[in-house]
Design a protein around this motif. Structure first.
Motif, PDB file in Angstrom:
ATOM      1  N   LYS A 111      70.960  26.079  77.427  1.00  0.00           N
ATOM      2  CA  LYS A 111      72.333  26.464  77.075  1.00  0.00           C
ATOM      3  C   LYS A 111      73.164  25.243  76.679  1.00  0.00           C
ATOM      4  O   LYS A 111      74.374  25.337  76.495  1.00  0.00           O
ATOM      5  CB  LYS A 111      73.016  27.162  78.268  1.00  0.00           C
ATOM      6  N   GLY A 112      72.489  24.078  76.664  1.00  0.00           N
ATOM      7  CA  GLY A 112      73.190  22.857  76.258  1.00  0.00           C
ATOM      8  C   GLY A 112      73.638  21.964  77.406  1.00  0.00           C
ATOM      9  O   GLY A 112      74.198  20.894  77.178  1.00  0.00           O
ATOM     10  N   PHE A 113      73.401  22.413  78.658  1.00  0.00           N
ATOM     11  CA  PHE A 113      73.791  21.584  79.806  1.00  0.00           C
ATOM     12  C   PHE A 113      72.569  20.785  80.259  1.00  0.00           C
ATOM     13  O   PHE A 113      71.833  21.201  81.160  1.00  0.00           O
ATOM     14  CB  PHE A 113      74.342  22.440  80.942  1.00  0.00           C
ATOM     15  N   THR A 114      72.367  19.655  79.600  1.00  0.00           N
ATOM     16  CA  THR A 114      71.166  18.868  79.872  1.00  0.00           C
ATOM     17  C   THR A 114      71.410  17.908  81.037  1.00  0.00           C
ATOM     18  O   THR A 114      72.549  17.539  81.323  1.00  0.00           O
ATOM     19  CB  THR A 114      70.748  18.072  78.618  1.00  0.00           C
ATOM     20  N   ASP A 115      70.318  17.549  81.683  1.00  0.00           N
ATOM     21  CA  ASP A 115      70.348  16.539  82.743  1.00  0.00           C
ATOM     22  C   ASP A 115      71.335  16.860  83.868  1.00  0.00           C
ATOM     23  O   ASP A 115      72.049  15.998  84.365  1.00  0.00           O
ATOM     24  CB  ASP A 115      70.688  15.163  82.134  1.00  0.00           C
ATOM     25  N   ILE A 116      71.341  18.108  84.257  1.00  0.00           N
ATOM     26  CA  ILE A 116      72.286  18.559  85.273  1.00  0.00           C
ATOM     27  C   ILE A 116      71.731  18.367  86.700  1.00  0.00           C
ATOM     28  O   ILE A 116      72.471  18.246  87.665  1.00  0.00           O
ATOM     29  CB  ILE A 116      72.651  20.041  84.995  1.00  0.00           C
ATOM     30  N   LEU A 117      70.391  18.297  86.794  1.00  0.00           N
ATOM     31  CA  LEU A 117      69.749  18.303  88.117  1.00  0.00           C
ATOM     32  C   LEU A 117      70.137  17.137  89.040  1.00  0.00           C
ATOM     33  O   LEU A 117      70.395  17.375  90.227  1.00  0.00           O
ATOM     34  CB  LEU A 117      68.226  18.408  87.959  1.00  0.00           C
ATOM     35  N   PRO A 118      70.211  15.892  88.530  1.00  0.00           N
ATOM     36  CA  PRO A 118      70.563  14.798  89.449  1.00  0.00           C
ATOM     37  C   PRO A 118      71.881  15.040  90.198  1.00  0.00           C
ATOM     38  O   PRO A 118      71.955  14.828  91.409  1.00  0.00           O
ATOM     39  CB  PRO A 118      70.652  13.572  88.537  1.00  0.00           C
ATOM     40  N   GLY A 119      72.892  15.519  89.480  1.00  0.00           N
ATOM     41  CA  GLY A 119      74.188  15.792  90.109  1.00  0.00           C
ATOM     42  C   GLY A 119      74.106  16.932  91.109  1.00  0.00           C
ATOM     43  O   GLY A 119      74.777  16.919  92.152  1.00  0.00           O
ATOM     44  N   VAL A 120      73.280  17.921  90.792  1.00  0.00           N
ATOM     45  CA  VAL A 120      73.098  19.071  91.687  1.00  0.00           C
ATOM     46  C   VAL A 120      72.435  18.607  92.995  1.00  0.00           C
ATOM     47  O   VAL A 120      72.873  18.957  94.088  1.00  0.00           O
ATOM     48  CB  VAL A 120      72.246  20.172  91.002  1.00  0.00           C
TER      49      VAL A 120
END
Ligand code: AMP
Ligand code: MN
Ligand code: MN
Ligand code: MN
Length: 273
Positions: A111-120
């Motif tokens: 959906k365009g939200f890349t590289d979200i996992l580290p912050g999660v």
């Protein structure tokens, strides 16, 4: 005696540390508290037992399961904090949460939200990683204006981030609790948005698997609904549980110890203890 048998801490998606939750429960005149973090018992390792005072703690956890494509939550009460088989079950739920997190991250990347996992992962810290941590991260990067919007658009039931195939079947999860000597409680029956007949079927399957109680009261709830759930509870010969499902301060409908009273016609789950 005031019983609150459903609550969360930083060990999952709650805002307060286990000791802060206990302090709040004592201030709210709770006599008996169960901390029921999602798929973990980690909160119990952090507790300062000397600060409990007159408060009784009931070991608990809220386990994720799957029933007919629905994500159903089963609260286990009086579960053992040290038991090989139950600890193994919790560990496998934790692995599923980590696996699910990377699936959700991949879906959000599309959906365009890349590289979200580290912050999660940072938001989850040492706790059970869940969708609320994704919602917080989406809010932080400006993808949504509120946590509610994050669920509505990306994480809630039926949305791309709602990955439930990962969870074991309801009967397996109920079996873990029963085999460990705990009491399995069908959590917040209203949250699944089932029709009346489907809720009856869910309840029957839950009982067949060894489930013993149902949350007749979850937070502040409508009186008419409480009466209907009490009727279901009695009709199915189940014990009744109640809790706030507290996650954070400031939500009056889910405040520690402030849930609606359990109807007198129900047999409370603690009658057995
Ligand atoms: P998970 O345990 O990761 O499947 O996430 C489920 C949790 O997300 C629930 O226990 C709630 O704390 C939270 N949640 C579910 N729906 C919403 C919503 N619409 N808005 C805010 N939080 C929600
Ligand atoms: Mn939660
Ligand atoms: Mn739940
Ligand atoms: Mn809960």
């Amino acid at each position: 005696m005031k019983y609150d048998l459903h609550s969360h801490t930083t060990a999952s998606d709650g805002e307060l540390s286990p000791n802060a939750l206990i302090a709040r429960a004592r201030n709210g005149d709770v006599d008996v508290l169960a901390i029921t973090d999602h798929d973990t018992l980690a909160a119990y390792r952090e507790i300062d037992r000397s600060a409990l005072g007159a408060l009784t703690l009931i070991p608990g956890t809220e386990l994720s399961s799957q029933w007919q494509k629905n994500n159903v939550h089963i609260v286990g009460l009086n579960v053992p904090l040290e038991c090989g088989a139950f600890a193994d079950a919790i560990a496998s739920q934790q692995r599923s949460r980590i696996e699910r997190a990377s699936i959700i991250a991949d879906k959000l990347a599309k959906k365009g939200f890349t590289d979200i996992l580290p912050g999660v992962l940072e938001k989850a810290g040492k706790g059970s990683i869940g969708r609320p941590h994704f919602a917080q991260q989406l809010l932080e990067i400006g993808a949504v204006k509120s946590l509610e919007e994050a669920f509505k658009k990306y994480l809630g039931t039926g949305k791309i981030g709602d990955v439930k195939q990962i969870w074991p079947q309801l009967d397996e999860v109920v079996g873990w609790i029963r085999d460990a000597g705990g009491t399995a409680v069908l959590a917040h029956p209203d949250k699944y948005r089932l029709t009346r007949s489907k809720l009856h079927r869910l309840t029957d399957d839950f009982i067949s698997a060894g489930g013993e109680a149902i949350e007749v009261v979850s937070g502040k709830q409508d009186k008419v609904r409480t009466r209907e759930l009490a009727k279901l509870c009695i009709e199915k010969n189940l014990l009744a549980s109640c809790g706030s499902d507290f996650h954070q301060p400031g939500k009056f409908w889910a405040e520690l110890g402030q849930h609606s009273p359990l109807p007198e016609e129900c047999t409370p789950v603690w009658d057995r203890w």
